[in-house]
Design an enzyme around this catalytic site. Structure first.
Site, PDB file in Angstrom:
ATOM      1  N   ARG A   1     -29.602  23.076  32.892  1.00 46.84           N
ATOM      2  CA  ARG A   1     -29.305  23.311  31.299  1.00 46.84           C
ATOM      3  C   ARG A   1     -28.792  22.080  30.890  1.00 46.84           C
ATOM      4  O   ARG A   1     -28.941  21.765  29.712  1.00 46.84           O
ATOM      5  CB  ARG A   1     -28.757  24.474  31.192  1.00 46.84           C
ATOM      6  CG  ARG A   1     -28.253  25.165  29.985  1.00 46.84           C
ATOM      7  CD  ARG A   1     -29.665  25.675  29.049  1.00 46.84           C
ATOM      8  NE  ARG A   1     -30.217  24.573  28.294  1.00 46.84           N
ATOM      9  CZ  ARG A   1     -31.573  24.562  28.078  1.00 46.84           C
ATOM     10  NH1 ARG A   1     -32.161  25.268  28.660  1.00 46.84           N
ATOM     11  NH2 ARG A   1     -32.075  23.656  27.416  1.00 46.84           N
TER      12      ARG A   1
ATOM     13  N   ASP B   1     -25.222   3.026  -3.024  1.00 44.75           N
ATOM     14  CA  ASP B   1     -24.901   4.446  -2.573  1.00 44.75           C
ATOM     15  C   ASP B   1     -25.462   5.282  -3.880  1.00 44.75           C
ATOM     16  O   ASP B   1     -24.999   5.176  -4.845  1.00 44.75           O
ATOM     17  CB  ASP B   1     -23.569   4.667  -2.507  1.00 44.75           C
ATOM     18  CG  ASP B   1     -23.320   5.966  -1.740  1.00 44.75           C
ATOM     19  OD1 ASP B   1     -24.130   6.604  -0.850  1.00 44.75           O
ATOM     20  OD2 ASP B   1     -22.296   6.858  -2.166  1.00 44.75           O
TER      21      ASP B   1
ATOM     22  N   LYS C   1     -21.893   9.153  11.186  1.00 45.35           N
ATOM     23  CA  LYS C   1     -22.031  10.387  11.177  1.00 45.35           C
ATOM     24  C   LYS C   1     -22.841  10.765  12.441  1.00 45.35           C
ATOM     25  O   LYS C   1     -23.720  11.597  12.397  1.00 45.35           O
ATOM     26  CB  LYS C   1     -22.797  10.938   9.705  1.00 45.35           C
ATOM     27  CG  LYS C   1     -22.061  10.579   8.640  1.00 45.35           C
ATOM     28  CD  LYS C   1     -22.723  11.128   7.417  1.00 45.35           C
ATOM     29  CE  LYS C   1     -21.880  10.786   6.139  1.00 45.35           C
ATOM     30  NZ  LYS C   1     -22.717  11.032   4.852  1.00 45.35           N
TER      31      LYS C   1
ATOM     32  N   LYS D   1     -15.111   0.606   0.241  1.00 44.40           N
ATOM     33  CA  LYS D   1     -15.715   1.731  -0.630  1.00 44.40           C
ATOM     34  C   LYS D   1     -14.481   1.939  -1.796  1.00 44.40           C
ATOM     35  O   LYS D   1     -13.629   1.067  -1.886  1.00 44.40           O
ATOM     36  CB  LYS D   1     -15.583   3.163   0.340  1.00 44.40           C
ATOM     37  CG  LYS D   1     -16.499   2.953   1.374  1.00 44.40           C
ATOM     38  CD  LYS D   1     -16.741   4.376   2.023  1.00 44.40           C
ATOM     39  CE  LYS D   1     -17.583   4.333   3.181  1.00 44.40           C
ATOM     40  NZ  LYS D   1     -17.933   5.395   3.923  1.00 44.40           N
TER      41      LYS D   1
ATOM     42  N   GLU E   1     -19.651  -1.324  -1.171  1.00 41.66           N
ATOM     43  CA  GLU E   1     -20.321  -0.205  -1.783  1.00 41.66           C
ATOM     44  C   GLU E   1     -20.335  -0.261  -3.132  1.00 41.66           C
ATOM     45  O   GLU E   1     -19.244  -0.249  -3.790  1.00 41.66           O
ATOM     46  CB  GLU E   1     -19.680   1.184  -0.972  1.00 41.66           C
ATOM     47  CG  GLU E   1     -20.470   2.257  -1.595  1.00 41.66           C
ATOM     48  CD  GLU E   1     -19.721   3.702  -1.137  1.00 41.66           C
ATOM     49  OE1 GLU E   1     -19.992   3.834   0.123  1.00 41.66           O
ATOM     50  OE2 GLU E   1     -19.348   4.367  -1.911  1.00 41.66           O
TER      51      GLU E   1
END
Lengths: 275, 275, 275, 275, 275, 275
Positions: free
Chosen positions: D97, D215, D132, D164, D194
């Site tokens: 598993r 973005d 992420k 940013k 950005e």
């Protein structure tokens, strides 16, 4: 398989004894000296922990060779051999104490368990352990109990539901506690309820308890409870059980007798590494 | 101070019992329920491990409050309190078993040590431990021995030179082994030599041994050896010492009596958390 | 309580992102700059992982303050706030991504679970998870399922007996497998047997199985099996269940429907930290 | 090479599932039973994580043999084999598993990445990942993206400068932020900025930005920005990109399209171990 | 922020020194004794590691109070104070050596870096470090370099592309190596190429190298190379740079001068804890 | 044997450099490329750390082969070989820097120790180390000192009793401090007392000190103290000893000269991996 947590425990054990070196062996033995030895039972015992001992020797020195002569669960007479080791003298002597400390304690658990198991032979009762294990040693202690002929109770707080008086008090009644547990606990777990007096048994059964734990009952009271339960639940006995009383409890008819002393009070048995 | 290794052991212990949750308490107690309890001696004992128990409760829940009533080394009568705990019901119940498992075992070591220490009271002998500790528990076991009134032998293989028969054999003679050790071992360490027979004592002393370990001597032979050594070295006794024989050994005049059973075979004493 | 293993996972996560520093924030923000922000739902969701997010911010900087506005299990609309954070600008920005990565994934699991739970509302079926969790995340994933309104299946390989075809084959028959498991498995565990065809059900029941897992049955076949079992065992359904079919399965009458996708295929939901 | 942190993650995964044993396999299979099996694709997929699966089997039992038939990055049809395993039945079933959980998730990431990569084939755009990733899985997730045909964005907060809006606000202007970053950041890193609107592009270029991150631009706005930048910086697109829109974005001419969903929302693909 | 890996290093350091206790302080000081002291510079130095020293005192005893008087990067004269500590005498003395060992080494790095930085003052050259740091100390060593006034080169093998002769040989030419790196490396990284001879510079520039590393050039050769490069790439110098030659190198016009000795050969500066 | 703590340090070192991959080697070398190389001394040195270097290469890739040509403690001339390595090109290049960082620092310690040892050749003085080691490196640093021909002082705070002025002050007198230490410290440890002035020597001897540490004495004062002690205790010298003064100290007759600089200020020696 030794789990990652057990390997961490072995590392803690090696580091606490060897981490700063072995001043005696390092100054006495030349680096190239090699030797061999046998791990021998100095008293009759049931062995447990053989794979842990192997891991200790191999982590100290991957070149050491450890040949197990027996496997966990075997009874040895005084003088019989558990394993043979061959390797660098420094490595074997440095690993010796840690390997024996594991082996003596785990074989002590297995040996004590075997005595309890033999004391109840012929009855339906099976001896089992508790969560009163040595912190950090849960998996090892439980394996030693199996080696000794006992069964394991729940492995941890997630692998069994055991409702005690505090839980009952919080819910108001045994029924409420059992129902709440049944609704929310994983469906692969049985609901076990601890009872301190016979009058709680019927309520527990009615509430759907699948295991009844009779805590601190006398053997006579156990017999009465077993009759009362009449196969509607597994019956476990705990509290005040020792080698002198366990047979009487077993003959009273329970399915399980759990004994904390198996793991919290077994004395180490005598094993030595003879070169 | 609890060392990093002890904190790792506590983490192993919590993870093995609590890591997958506490299915009973989680389904029974609402998250906001709070309670308090007392850790109580169920038999007379010498307490040890109080700071470990505190750490267990605090790591399970930093909001739990643990107030120690006594410190390590105190004798408690049955019914006396070790500590009070207050906090979330789930947290206290989840921590309970692990905290007690530590406390019962360590107090067991301290209690047994105290019995040995009292048995030799009035003699020059001091009871001390060995390296036969529970793997992973070296620092805790040794602190429990001190709490019980014993002294510590070497902490690990780097904090004491102890020449045994294997070392002597490798060097050809006691003299050669002691000299090699003296030349290369850290100068803050004494040289201790284990002897199995009286005739080895003079050679060890002549070679400059500062501690003589009499292994498996009878009390009478110890007395004779003490006279022979005549203060020229510290005298330690080991092997075959139990509570029934320790007084006789102590009266034979050694400085130290080391007892492996203090740490490898102490039974857990009975302590409970009463809510 | 976050267990030691979960704290280790958080440390792995912080180390992999922050261990070499945050070159952008360190060169842009003066060390004394402070700010505050809100973690906000960018879409409707069920929140889970709030205490993990707190731990991330606090481990990055113990001086950061994290005030949770909601607790795990609550439904949030787009724009609603999960928590407020205040602290050093560098600390908050460095922790942001790791905290959100935990929160988005765990809330994704809870949100998906809630959808399944709502789909079966009014039936007797309860949605439950499997062992198909993200490696290293078992405890967190299972808590997120509970937050979403599901129940947990066994926590690990020790907290449930599940006999599959390989086990049956090794024993020769369902009966033999169940009996062997019943004899040796901890007595607090039920015996669950997986069946692939209706004809295996009676044998499993006769052998004493307490839970029957119907694997890859159609809803119609489940209904027939439920009738056949007639309350003599818990009935669990698995295999081929998705949001479009789960209602049909639930109406067929099983007690549990286990869905691997809850934890292995939930998409992350959208959450952001707005300063 | 599996890094120390990845080996720790594997240990966490094994411990959480196997740490208390596998009650079913241990009571069913004799210790000496051996078997073999094949890990098979149950649907078309791009495989990733083969070496992790190997490590799982080998850590459970060093005697297990794992023969990989394919390497990361290959496309498999339904029914094709990833690897063959041979060893003790208990060991293989206990590892199954965890090994599959790694393999299904990582192959899921690779398979999704491949779909995005194929969708932009023939354009200059390369698909890349983000930060992420699943906490604890950074290195594995990024390797799976490469296996799928994507490129990696920065590995962590130290291996790329990304300015940013918060950073710009703290410095007062894009120019000030870029200059401060250029002066203090390691000289092997490019400065990426950005921008949320076309009018920021010229300022960023003038300030010396080497990468412009567009973005939440529409494809049309991207095309315009690409023309405006005219090769003076690398152009990256992020935000609102999915399989249905990625081609349009790619045809607008950027160098990189970064997609968080590759790692945060890939569904597990179906793989099984057939004995 | 001290990262998880740095906290692990501190734990290793405390365990190796304190793990078996402090036999001197424990037998000399009563448990309730308290004291205070000052960490003082015994020679002129640039301080670094203040937060590590704080962590050492706090991990030994959370009740110890550590008040920093200065922050990393400040120059201290002989006799000036770094921090004041107050707490249990045993705790302070047990933590002393480990805290000072960190502080002396890190301040040594900062102090040496400052000397190099001052030696190049007024030129365009910035002193930077290398990956020749003390294993386990990467993050701490790099922070100490910044405290000393230097810049950091790449943090690890993932945060910078540096093509050396082996890489070029494997690709056949500088051009091929740069192109392959540019295609596959994360787009936030510049491509740096090491050249050993002037004739390689044009090829590297033509291939698109963004940083040229001149290895083992004389100052005169550096000046020539700087003219040849003419601003088309960042120019870094390494090899054979010490305090006696660094000014000549700096005046030759490079952007960066990297010095391995900053971290691999800085001598510890003298700091003491005065009670 | 490399202890568990040393293996943890190696893991920290590999993780900090390689944990996110080696972007250059991964994009340049095909996965199947293999190569071989030699670790070579670039200056005359005494080698130490060979087994650590081996462990680094093997942990990066168990298939790499490391053949040591020399063992710790040997003197090498410029150009001589330490070891040969063969394996995957990526693996060897990724391990190179970490292995060399260990080897250069440890060989630096051994080389400096050898210089001190040669400077006192022919006297009774033995050079020894202190606890001023690199945090995390205690065991490695002490082994390097032995490789260089020095002896080890106490390994940690548990393997030696050293009474300094703070301890004396707390007890009221040297006599009281020594007696308290003698009574409670493990009996395998000698009692060492630091004295700052000749008049403290007689009191220390009278109190039973077995080692006298003369701190910051001139060579002449050491000679006088040696005469005064007259063989009644081991004499150690520390403070203000460097290569220019150590011979004068050694000729004054002490048994041990302890030098913190061996481990806190040795410069790294030059070693390289030539392919």
């Amino acid at each position: 398989m030794l789990t990652p947590a057990t390997l961490q425990l072995i590392d803690l054990a090696l580091e606490e004894d060897l981490g700063r070196g072995d001043v005696t062996s390092e100054v006495i033995f030349p680096v190239e000296a090699r030797t061999s030895g046998r791990i021998v039972a100095r008293e009759p015992l049931v062995v447990a922990g053989v794979e842990v001992a192997r891991a200790v020797f191999e982590r100290v020195d991957a070149q050491s060779r450890f040949d197990a002569v027996v496997a966990d669960g075997l009874e040895l007479k005084q003088g019989e051999t558990v394993a043979q080791v061959v390797g660098a003298t420094r490595s074997l002597l440095s690993a010796e104490r840690t390997a024996l400390n594991f082996l003596q304690r785990l074989s002590g658990v297995a040996t004590l368990t075997r005595k309890f198991a033999e004391a109840v032979a012929g009855t339906r009762a099976v001896i089992c352990d508790t969560r009163k294990t040595t912190p950090g040693w849960r998996a090892l202690d439980k394996a030693a109990v199996r080696a000794g002929g006992g069964a394991n109770h729940r492995a941890d707080l997630a692998s069994g539901v055991l409702i005690k008086d505090n839980h009952v008090a919080a819910c108001g009644s045994v029924r409420a506690a059992v129902e709440r547990a049944r609704k929310h606990a994983p469906h692969g777990l049985r609901i076990e309820v601890e009872v301190d007096a016979p009058e709680q048994i019927d309520e527990a059964l009615a509430a759907g308890a699948e295991v009844i734990l009779l805590d601190n009952f006398t053997p006579a009271a156990v017999a009465q409870a077993v009759a009362q339960i009449a196969g509607r639940a597994v019956v476990e006995v705990s509290g005040g059980v020792d080698l002198s009383t366990v047979r009487a409890y077993a003959e009273a008819g329970p399915d399980r007798i759990s004994v904390g002393a198996l793991t919290h009070s077994a004395r180490a048995v005598d094993l030595a590494l003879d070169f």
